[in-house]
Design an enzyme around this catalytic site. Structure first.
Site, PDB file in Angstrom:
ATOM      1  N   SER A  43       0.847  -1.263   0.214  1.00  0.00           N
ATOM      2  CA  SER A  43       0.074  -0.068   0.088  1.00  0.00           C
ATOM      3  C   SER A  43       0.784   1.354   0.041  1.00  0.00           C
ATOM      4  CB  SER A  43      -1.146   0.051   1.152  1.00  0.00           C
ATOM      5  OG  SER A  43      -0.029  -0.335   2.360  1.00  0.00           O
ATOM      6  N   ASP A 341      -4.372   7.397   8.112  1.00  0.00           N
ATOM      7  CA  ASP A 341      -5.144   6.470   8.787  1.00  0.00           C
ATOM      8  C   ASP A 341      -4.336   5.785   9.931  1.00  0.00           C
ATOM      9  OD1 ASP A 341      -3.821   4.609   7.473  1.00  0.00           O
ATOM     10  OD2 ASP A 341      -5.451   4.162   6.247  1.00  0.00           O
ATOM     11  N   HIS A 344      -1.086   4.171   7.502  1.00  0.00           N
ATOM     12  CA  HIS A 344      -0.626   4.940   6.410  1.00  0.00           C
ATOM     13  C   HIS A 344      -0.227   6.385   6.444  1.00  0.00           C
ATOM     14  CE1 HIS A 344      -2.562   1.616   4.761  1.00  0.00           C
ATOM     15  NE2 HIS A 344      -1.545   1.336   4.219  1.00  0.00           N
TER      16      HIS A 344
END
Ligand SMILES: *[C@@H]1O[C@H](CO)[C@@H](O)[C@H](O)[C@H]1NC(C)=O
Ligand SMILES: *[C@@H]1O[C@H](CO)[C@@H](O)[C@H](O)[C@H]1NC(C)=O
Length: 368
Positions: A43, A341, A344
């Protein structure tokens, strides 16, 4: 000329002399351009490949992407751009963004030639990790790169395609999920591997992946290490004795990152030595992200951050992916947060990571 004029003149000359070499280096950097930029991993570098597969690990809904000018969520796990987007535009290959390979809109060969990301959020080096999240394995990402090479070959011919790959830069960023989603969270690997054994197991997979890239013709390969895992808000929440009041980084987990990063650097050094001995001109680079992230957390004021131990989305303690969604509260100013979040970084933090890696990027561009 009066004394103050002379001073002014000297100051201007000094500014001129100081900036002239920068300008010249810049021109040189542009001359030695990379041909393309190809990215693999999780990610931290996925611009939206997961939008096109069946997985719960997605982020193509608000509030993700809310700081893009059109506020469109792209599937990037942050409020705006990733470090790889900044790199792609810095090296002059993309205007704004490095697109995901699986985007069906990439029909134009120029887009493939200048660069794409094959990364998939939730993926990792351990083949078990992407099966937990049902995302694209690193192996499959490499297969997509082979397919990408075929498409380029059809467009420009074999020789030009091979030269193109030789002059391109390859970047790999993964490993956190192998620990956070797999080793710490599930019993499978812990039953068979001690922590040091698991670190070696991962490094072995990294090595094989780099060897596969070299076999595909890659000659400039950069790989990032792990972030301070004990500073991820999610890890603090799950592992702190009182996670509401005590939100310091948990060094037990960050020290695992440091050990892994040392092992990785040692392995890359050995690989480079072997490449040198076989008279290969391939170069492997290590990119440190631990230092830049730890700096942002420990010297928050210097970077203009207020919040370093919780994310901007929702409570900031636990939400990520589908738990951070359009009904979540969002902080007023994400640029005051290191984390978007619970896992991240924010766009601002990614930009700082990009700035910290600039010397290495310049070195890769110029070290032909
Ligand atoms: C893809 O292209 C179509 C048609 O040009 C457009 O409507 C759509 O928004 C594009 N999708 C993305 C993700 O850019
Ligand atoms: C490999 O060779 C390069 C010069 O081509 C040199 O700068 C580098 O230090 C060598 N690395 C190792 C690990 O031997």
């Amino acid at each position: 000329m009066g004394t103050s004029d002379t001073h002014l003149f000297h100051s201007l000359m000094l500014i001129f002399i100081l900036f002239l070499p920068c300008f010249m280096v810049k021109v040189e950097a542009l001359n030695k351009r990379l041909s393309g930029f190809y990215v693999f991993g999780d990610s931290t570098v996925d611009p939206g490949n997961n939008n096109y597969i069946k997985t719960a690990f997605k982020s193509n809904f608000p509030p993700y992407g809310r700081d893009f000018s059109n506020q469109v969520p792209t599937g990037r796990f942050t409020n705006g751009k990733l470090a790889t987007d900044y790199i792609a535009s810095y090296v002059g290959l993309k205007k704004e963004l490095l697109p995901p390979y699986l985007d069906p809109n990439i029909s134009n060969i120029e887009e493939l030639m200048t660069g794409v990301s094959f990364a998939s959020a939730g993926s990792g080096f351990d083949p078990l990790t992407p099966t937990i999240t049902n995302v694209i394995t690193i192996e499959k990402q490499l297969e997509y790169f082979r397919e990408c090479k075929k498409r380029m070959e059809e467009a420009v011919g074999k020789e030009r395609m091979e030269n193109h790959v030789k002059e391109g830069a390859f970047f790999i960023s993964a490993g956190t999920n192998d620990f956070v989603l797999n080793y710490f969270a599930l019993p499978v690997r812990r039953k068979t591997y001690s922590l040091p054994a698991y670190q070696h197991y991962l490094i072995q997979h990294v090595k094989e992946f780099i060897q596969d890239l070299l076999a595909e013709g890659a000659r400039k390969i950069a790989i990032s290490g792990l972030p301070p895992m004990g500073c991820l808000p999610f890890m603090i929440t799950l592992n702190s004795p009182n996670s509401f009041f005590q939100r310091d980084c948990i060094d037990k987990y960050s020290s695992i990152s440091r050990d892994y990063n040392l092992l990785l650097q040692r392995e890359l050094h050995t690989m480079q030595m072997q490449l040198n001995m076989s008279s290969s001109d391939a170069k492997i680079y290590y990119i440190d992200i631990y230092g830049p992230i730890a700096d942002m957390i420990h010297a928050r004021k210097r970077f203009g951050f207020d919040e370093v131990d919780s994310g901007c989305c929702g409570s900031g303690y636990i939400e990520a992916s589908i738990l951070c969604n359009k009904i979540s509260n969002v902080c007023c100013d994400p640029s005051k947060y290191v984390f978007w979040d619970s896992i991240h970084p924010t766009e601002k933090a990614y930009h700082n990571i990009f700035l910290a890696s600039l010397p290495t990027i310049d070195f890769i561009i110029n070290n032909n």
